[in-house]
Design a protein around this motif. Structure first.
Motif, mmCIF file in Angstrom:
data_model
loop_
_atom_site.group_PDB
_atom_site.id
_atom_site.type_symbol
_atom_site.label_atom_id
_atom_site.label_comp_id
_atom_site.label_asym_id
_atom_site.label_seq_id
_atom_site.Cartn_x
_atom_site.Cartn_y
_atom_site.Cartn_z
ATOM 1 N N LYS A 198 46.047 44.242 35.026
ATOM 2 C CA LYS A 198 46.861 45.458 34.941
ATOM 3 C C LYS A 198 46.233 46.463 33.985
ATOM 4 C CE LYS A 198 51.328 43.668 36.470
ATOM 5 N NZ LYS A 198 52.729 43.342 36.094
ATOM 6 N N SER A 210 42.044 48.399 35.887
ATOM 7 C CA SER A 210 42.384 48.698 37.266
ATOM 8 C C SER A 210 41.204 48.482 38.209
ATOM 9 C CB SER A 210 42.863 50.149 37.356
ATOM 10 O OG SER A 210 43.512 50.367 38.562
ATOM 11 N N GLN A 233 41.000 44.820 38.822
ATOM 12 C CA GLN A 233 42.070 44.403 39.724
ATOM 13 C C GLN A 233 41.702 44.741 41.161
ATOM 14 O OE1 GLN A 233 46.878 44.573 40.365
ATOM 15 N NE2 GLN A 233 45.985 46.162 39.118
ATOM 16 N N PHE A 234 41.039 45.878 41.333
ATOM 17 C CA PHE A 234 40.622 46.265 42.685
ATOM 18 C C PHE A 234 39.619 45.260 43.256
ATOM 19 C CE2 PHE A 234 38.149 48.825 45.744
ATOM 20 C CZ PHE A 234 39.186 49.154 46.586
ATOM 21 N N LEU A 287 41.652 42.492 44.469
ATOM 22 C CA LEU A 287 42.329 42.870 45.713
ATOM 23 C C LEU A 287 41.372 42.741 46.897
ATOM 24 C CD1 LEU A 287 44.803 43.999 47.178
ATOM 25 C CD2 LEU A 287 44.079 46.300 46.518
ATOM 26 N N VAL A 312 40.869 38.962 47.710
ATOM 27 C CA VAL A 312 41.972 38.337 48.443
ATOM 28 C C VAL A 312 42.008 38.868 49.881
ATOM 29 C CG1 VAL A 312 44.468 37.982 48.528
ATOM 30 C CG2 VAL A 312 43.289 37.994 46.337
ATOM 31 N N ILE A 350 43.318 54.105 47.867
ATOM 32 C CA ILE A 350 42.518 53.397 46.866
ATOM 33 C C ILE A 350 42.547 54.155 45.539
ATOM 34 C CG2 ILE A 350 40.163 52.752 46.220
ATOM 35 C CD1 ILE A 350 39.676 52.016 49.154
ATOM 36 N N LEU A 378 45.891 53.600 43.986
ATOM 37 C CA LEU A 378 46.043 52.250 43.454
ATOM 38 C C LEU A 378 45.270 52.091 42.148
ATOM 39 C CD1 LEU A 378 45.782 50.002 46.649
ATOM 40 C CD2 LEU A 378 47.822 50.710 45.422
ATOM 41 N N LYS A 379 44.091 52.714 42.091
ATOM 42 C CA LYS A 379 43.295 52.566 40.873
ATOM 43 C C LYS A 379 43.929 53.330 39.713
ATOM 44 C CE LYS A 379 38.805 51.447 42.874
ATOM 45 N NZ LYS A 379 37.386 51.874 43.080
ATOM 46 N N ARG A 380 44.673 54.394 40.031
ATOM 47 C CA ARG A 380 45.357 55.133 38.979
ATOM 48 C C ARG A 380 46.623 54.409 38.538
ATOM 49 N NH1 ARG A 380 44.351 59.679 42.093
ATOM 50 N NH2 ARG A 380 46.485 59.621 42.843
ATOM 51 N N SER A 435 48.129 51.084 38.194
ATOM 52 C CA SER A 435 47.780 49.676 38.141
ATOM 53 C C SER A 435 48.952 48.784 38.547
ATOM 54 C CB SER A 435 47.315 49.342 36.720
ATOM 55 O OG SER A 435 46.660 48.116 36.698
ATOM 56 N N GLU A 436 50.162 49.204 38.192
ATOM 57 C CA GLU A 436 51.341 48.419 38.556
ATOM 58 C C GLU A 436 51.522 48.395 40.075
ATOM 59 O OE1 GLU A 436 53.417 46.498 36.966
ATOM 60 O OE2 GLU A 436 52.549 46.807 34.979
ATOM 61 N N GLN A 449 49.135 48.852 42.255
ATOM 62 C CA GLN A 449 48.051 48.041 42.811
ATOM 63 C C GLN A 449 48.416 46.567 42.752
ATOM 64 O OE1 GLN A 449 43.231 47.392 42.691
ATOM 65 N NE2 GLN A 449 44.160 48.405 40.943
ATOM 66 N N PHE A 450 49.081 46.188 41.652
ATOM 67 C CA PHE A 450 49.486 44.789 41.520
ATOM 68 C C PHE A 450 50.465 44.394 42.622
ATOM 69 C CE2 PHE A 450 51.935 41.297 39.563
ATOM 70 C CZ PHE A 450 50.887 40.420 39.381
ATOM 71 N N PHE A 458 50.446 45.588 45.597
ATOM 72 C CA PHE A 458 49.621 45.398 46.792
ATOM 73 C C PHE A 458 48.869 44.069 46.730
ATOM 74 C CE2 PHE A 458 49.348 49.152 49.645
ATOM 75 C CZ PHE A 458 50.340 49.909 49.041
ATOM 76 N N LEU A 459 48.396 43.721 45.549
ATOM 77 C CA LEU A 459 47.715 42.432 45.390
ATOM 78 C C LEU A 459 48.656 41.283 45.739
ATOM 79 C CD1 LEU A 459 45.232 40.814 44.498
ATOM 80 C CD2 LEU A 459 45.998 41.046 42.130
ATOM 81 N N VAL A 474 49.131 41.147 49.611
ATOM 82 C CA VAL A 474 48.002 40.543 50.335
ATOM 83 C C VAL A 474 47.962 39.038 50.074
ATOM 84 C CG1 VAL A 474 45.502 40.551 50.649
ATOM 85 C CG2 VAL A 474 46.701 42.694 50.293
#
Lengths: 233, 233
Positions: free
Chosen positions: A118, A121, A124-125, A128, A131, B114, B117-119, B121-122, B124-125, B127-128, B131
DNA sequence: CGTACCGTTGAGCAGGCTCAACCGCTGTGG
DNA sequence: CCACAGCGGTTGAGCCTGCTCAACGGTACG
C-alpha cells in the motif's frame, strides 16, 4: 532476494517474461521476509491453516495441492523460481504446499507485505500483474485438462514444464531436455488422470517418437511433432 | 457506478463477499469510464483483439470464451454483476466476451485505469483482492471439471450459479430457484462436456429428485441431497 | 408453412478408470 | 549378507461412462 516472473497485461514489445521488481523493491521484500531453505518433500503449509505468510521462490520446485473430501488429491499448480504462492481465503490457505526439490524461498509476513504494497504503489502493481499472470495460466491449465486424450495432456504438460525450465536457453522452443522433478503420481494428480494413464501416455509419446522419458527427465525428440499434437486440441 | 465483489485474503470476520470500493473510488472509476448497455448476444471483444479496456459489470451476465484451433469452443468463465473482465496478455485479449442477457457495464480505458490505480493505492489493493479472488475461483472450477461424472459436474454448476444469484436471500443456501440464462451448449462448453451429456445429466438430477429444470431456471428440490452429491468429489 | 435453433433421447464406440500382477530400486532389520 | 517391505513405475484385462452420430420434438420467426 526475491524476483517475480510475469507476462505483462499491456504490450511491452518483448515477448519474454518481464522480470519484475527493482533492486530497491527486492531489498524491501527481503527486509520484511525471511530466507528459508528446505529439503525435498518437506511440507510448507496445510490447507485450512492460518495464512500468515506469502512465499516467493528463488530456487527449486514446490507443489500446491488440495485434498478433497473423497480422499482424492488434486495438484493445483507447480511453482518455480520467481513464482509466488500462499493463496488464502478469509485468512486460511486454500491449498497445501510441499517442496518437491530442494527449495529456497522468502517467507513474507502477509500483514507487513500488505502495508508495504500500500505504501509502494509501483510494487503493488507488480504484484497485481503477477496475480493476473497466474489467472491466465490457470485458464490455460483448465484448457489443457479439458482434453480427452491422455497423450495430448501429457504433451501439453511437457511443453509447460519446458517453458518453466531454465531460461538460459535463448528460446524456449530450443529446450530439448526438460526436467520433471515430480513423480508420475504428481503429474497424474495435476492432469486429472490416473497414474496408469500417465504411464501409458508416456509410452505412447515414445512410440510416436515425440518425447523420450528417463528417470525425471523428458527429452523432446520431435519439437514440431509435439507442437502439432499440442495444437490439435 | 461500478462495484467489485471478492472474498478477502485475510479474515474479516464476515464470510459474506466483501463489497469493495468506497463511493469516492467508484466515482473516480465512473469518471474515467463509460457506462454501456448492451442487448443479449452482443459481442463485446474478440480474442487477439487490442486490449484497450477493462470492464466492470453492474448488471447482467457475460460469457468469456476461447475458440481453440480445433474449432472447439471453451467457456472460461461466466461474469456477473460486480465482476471484472477483459483479461489480456501483451496488450491483446486472451478470450472473447459476449453478452448473454441484457448487460450494463463500465468500460474502463486500461492506461488511465493503471494510472488511477498507481495513484490510489487503496483502490489498487481492492483490484488485487479481486484478481486474487478470481484466481481462487479458477482453481475451484478446475476441480469441478476434474470430476468424471456429468451429473456431479452439473450439480456443482447449479450450486455455483446459486452462489452468483441475487444475494437478496439472507443465505446462499436458502436459494431454491436458480436462473440459468445461458444455453445448454454454453453450460457444456463451460463444464467440458458434450451438450448431450449435459442434457442427460439434467435428466438424471431430475430422476434423483435433486433439481428440476425448466426453460432457463433450475429449481433445487433437495438442497441437502445436492450438497452431498457435490461433496462426493 | 418452412426454417433454424434449442433441447432430448437412443445406439454404438472409444478411451480412461479400476483392479491386479509384476519389475526394479532402496532402505531396513535379522 | 540376505530377506523383506515399501515405493515408483509399467503393463494387462475388463468395465464404465462420456462422446459421436443420428433421429426427433417443440418453439420462435420470417
Amino acid at each position: 532476494m526475491p524476483r517475480l516472473r510475469a507476462v505483462p497485461y499491456l504490450d511491452t514489445g518483448s515477448d519474454r517474461d518481464t522480470v519484475l521488481l527493482t533492486d530497491r523493491q527486492r531489498e524491501a521484500l527481503a527486509t520484511i521476509g525471511t530466507r528459508v531453505r528446505l529439503p525435498p518433500r518437506m511440507p510448507i503449509y496445510r490447507q485450512q491453516g492460518a495464512a500468515n505468510w506469502v512465499f516467493a521462490i528463488t530456487e527449486g520446485v514446490v507443489k500446491s495441492y488440495r485434498d478433497l473430501p473423497s480422499g482424492k488429491r488434486v495438484i493445483s499448480n507447480f511453482l518455480f523460481a520467481r513464482d509466488l504462492f500462499g493463496l488464502a481465503e478469509n485468512g486460511v490457505y486454500v491449498n497445501s504446499a510441499q517442496a518437491i526439490t530442494r527449495v529456497t524461498f522468502y517467507r513474507l509476513p502477509v500483514r507487513e507485505l500488505i502495508q508495504l504494497l500500500k505504501r509502494d504503489s509501483e510494487m503493488q502493481f507488480q504484484f497485481l500483474m503477477k496475480v493476473t499472470h497466474e489467472l491466465r495460466e490457470a485458464q490455460r491449465r483448465a484448457i489443457m485438462v479439458n482434453r480427452r486424450d491422455a497423450a495430448g495432456r501429457l504433451a501439453m504438460f511437457v511443453a509447460l514444464m519446458a517453458a518453466h525450465a531454465d531460461t538460459t536457453a535463448a528460446d524456449a522452443h530450443d529446450i530439448r531436455d526438460v526436467p520433471l522433478p515430480m513423480t508420475r503420481s504428481d503429474i497424474a494428480a495435476f492432469l486429472g488422470l490416473s497414474l496408469e494413464s500417465v504411464s501409458r501416455a508416456a509410452a505412447e509419446l515414445e512410440r510416436r517418437a515425440l518425447v523420450t522419458f528417463e528417470h525425471h527427465l523428458a527429452h523432446i525428440v520431435d519439437p514440431a511433432g509435439l507442437t502439432s499434437l499440442i495444437a490439435a486440441l
